[in-house]
Motif scaffolding. Structure first.
Motif, PDB file in Angstrom:
ATOM      1  N   THR A 151       4.858  11.200   9.006  1.00 53.37           N
ATOM      2  CA  THR A 151       3.658  12.322   9.113  1.00 53.37           C
ATOM      3  C   THR A 151       2.901  11.725  10.378  1.00 53.37           C
ATOM      4  O   THR A 151       2.514  12.667  11.225  1.00 53.37           O
ATOM      5  CB  THR A 151       2.877  12.183   7.819  1.00 53.37           C
ATOM      6  N   GLU A 152       2.650  10.505  10.493  1.00 52.85           N
ATOM      7  CA  GLU A 152       1.717   9.968  11.838  1.00 52.85           C
ATOM      8  C   GLU A 152       2.438  10.223  12.866  1.00 52.85           C
ATOM      9  O   GLU A 152       2.001  10.701  13.853  1.00 52.85           O
ATOM     10  CB  GLU A 152       1.481   8.344  11.564  1.00 52.85           C
ATOM     11  N   VAL A 153       4.056   9.815  12.867  1.00 50.52           N
ATOM     12  CA  VAL A 153       4.778  10.184  14.184  1.00 50.52           C
ATOM     13  C   VAL A 153       4.905  11.555  14.469  1.00 50.52           C
ATOM     14  O   VAL A 153       4.691  11.852  15.718  1.00 50.52           O
ATOM     15  CB  VAL A 153       6.401   9.627  13.853  1.00 50.52           C
ATOM     16  N   ALA A 154       4.962  12.459  13.586  1.00 51.36           N
ATOM     17  CA  ALA A 154       4.955  13.819  13.667  1.00 51.36           C
ATOM     18  C   ALA A 154       3.650  14.339  14.349  1.00 51.36           C
ATOM     19  O   ALA A 154       3.613  15.058  15.365  1.00 51.36           O
ATOM     20  CB  ALA A 154       5.183  14.719  12.433  1.00 51.36           C
ATOM     21  N   ALA A 155       2.630  13.870  14.080  1.00 48.94           N
ATOM     22  CA  ALA A 155       1.290  14.203  14.371  1.00 48.94           C
ATOM     23  C   ALA A 155       1.195  14.041  15.935  1.00 48.94           C
ATOM     24  O   ALA A 155       0.561  14.452  16.782  1.00 48.94           O
ATOM     25  CB  ALA A 155       0.131  13.662  13.605  1.00 48.94           C
ATOM     26  N   ILE A 156       1.701  12.599  16.388  1.00 48.11           N
ATOM     27  CA  ILE A 156       1.628  11.945  17.740  1.00 48.11           C
ATOM     28  C   ILE A 156       2.301  13.006  18.342  1.00 48.11           C
ATOM     29  O   ILE A 156       2.217  13.456  19.565  1.00 48.11           O
ATOM     30  CB  ILE A 156       1.953  10.726  17.618  1.00 48.11           C
ATOM     31  N   ASN A 204      14.265   3.444   9.945  1.00 50.82           N
ATOM     32  CA  ASN A 204      13.757   3.557   8.729  1.00 50.82           C
ATOM     33  C   ASN A 204      12.199   3.479   8.614  1.00 50.82           C
ATOM     34  O   ASN A 204      11.433   4.105   8.063  1.00 50.82           O
ATOM     35  CB  ASN A 204      14.210   2.087   7.924  1.00 50.82           C
ATOM     36  N   SER A 205      11.769   2.546   9.811  1.00 51.58           N
ATOM     37  CA  SER A 205      10.194   2.824   9.837  1.00 51.58           C
ATOM     38  C   SER A 205       9.533   3.930  10.422  1.00 51.58           C
ATOM     39  O   SER A 205       8.512   4.555   9.748  1.00 51.58           O
ATOM     40  CB  SER A 205       9.692   1.780  11.051  1.00 51.58           C
ATOM     41  N   LEU A 206      10.333   4.587  11.196  1.00 47.76           N
ATOM     42  CA  LEU A 206      10.016   5.989  11.515  1.00 47.76           C
ATOM     43  C   LEU A 206       9.941   7.189  10.570  1.00 47.76           C
ATOM     44  O   LEU A 206       9.211   7.841  10.282  1.00 47.76           O
ATOM     45  CB  LEU A 206      10.976   6.392  12.689  1.00 47.76           C
ATOM     46  N   LEU A 207      10.804   6.945   9.548  1.00 49.17           N
ATOM     47  CA  LEU A 207      11.101   7.820   8.538  1.00 49.17           C
ATOM     48  C   LEU A 207       9.758   7.473   7.472  1.00 49.17           C
ATOM     49  O   LEU A 207       9.346   8.534   6.842  1.00 49.17           O
ATOM     50  CB  LEU A 207      12.210   7.613   7.462  1.00 49.17           C
ATOM     51  N   GLU A 208       9.467   6.351   7.346  1.00 47.55           N
ATOM     52  CA  GLU A 208       8.207   5.957   6.418  1.00 47.55           C
ATOM     53  C   GLU A 208       6.909   6.370   6.920  1.00 47.55           C
ATOM     54  O   GLU A 208       6.104   6.927   6.272  1.00 47.55           O
ATOM     55  CB  GLU A 208       8.264   4.201   6.200  1.00 47.55           C
ATOM     56  N   GLN A 209       6.819   6.377   8.291  1.00 43.52           N
ATOM     57  CA  GLN A 209       5.786   6.763   9.057  1.00 43.52           C
ATOM     58  C   GLN A 209       5.649   8.236   9.352  1.00 43.52           C
ATOM     59  O   GLN A 209       5.060   8.680  10.409  1.00 43.52           O
ATOM     60  CB  GLN A 209       5.074   6.064  10.017  1.00 43.52           C
TER      61      GLN A 209
END
Length: 164
Positions: A64-69, A57-62
């Motif tokens: 865009t940031e995770v994808a950029a990293i 759930n945290s990954l889904l909320e973040q």
């Protein structure tokens, strides 16, 4: 004679009727697939106990940031080299005869096993004993295989040097 139809009445269900029908369909499917639903609930409960659902759930909320990293990490030259090397390795493995590969890997595995046994024993060999061992059929087979391997590799090196 029959009377002409002049007006057609369409029955349009209201929102409450649609909701009731949807709930009835869901309950029917749940009842028909009881075991699968209970198994899925058990899996979800296990994931929740391990806090995997919270992490997801945290990954889904973040996202865009995770994808950029992730894109930043994938875009590094080292990762490009790993991908190219993996593709080369898969190409190499697909070009090999599986039986030959299995024989070669069994030989390497057995050789490493013998190497570790010799290392644990710590036994020194005299030159005379080493010379005597060179005459064994196993060592001759391995030496012949290694010489053929080096010869084949040298042929490819020379061909590639001519191309470049």
């Amino acid at each position: 004679m029959a009377k002409a139809i002049r007006q057609i009445n369409k029955s349009i269900p209201n929102y409450a009727e649609e909701q009731n029908q949807a709930v009835a369909e869901i309950v029917k499917e749940l009842a028909e697939n009881r075991e699968a639903v209970l198994a899925a609930i058990g899996v979800l409960k296990g994931l929740n106990d391990l806090t995997i659902l919270e992490a997801a759930n945290s990954l889904l909320e973040q996202r865009t940031e995770v994808a950029a990293i992730a894109i930043g990490q994938i875009n590094q030259p080292a990762v490009h080299n790993i991908i190219k090397s993996a593709m080369g390795l898969f190409g190499f493995l697909s070009a090999m005869n599986p039986n030959e590969l299995e024989t070669m890997l069994q030989g390497v595995s057995h050789g490493i096993k013998r190497l570790s046994e010799t290392g644990h024993q710590g036994e020194k060999q005299s030159l005379w004993k080493m010379r005597k061992r060179l005459r064994s059929p196993e060592i001759r087979a391995a030496m012949t295989t290694m010489v053929d391997f080096m010869e084949g590799m040298g042929e490819v090196f020379l061909e590639n040097n001519k191309k470049h």
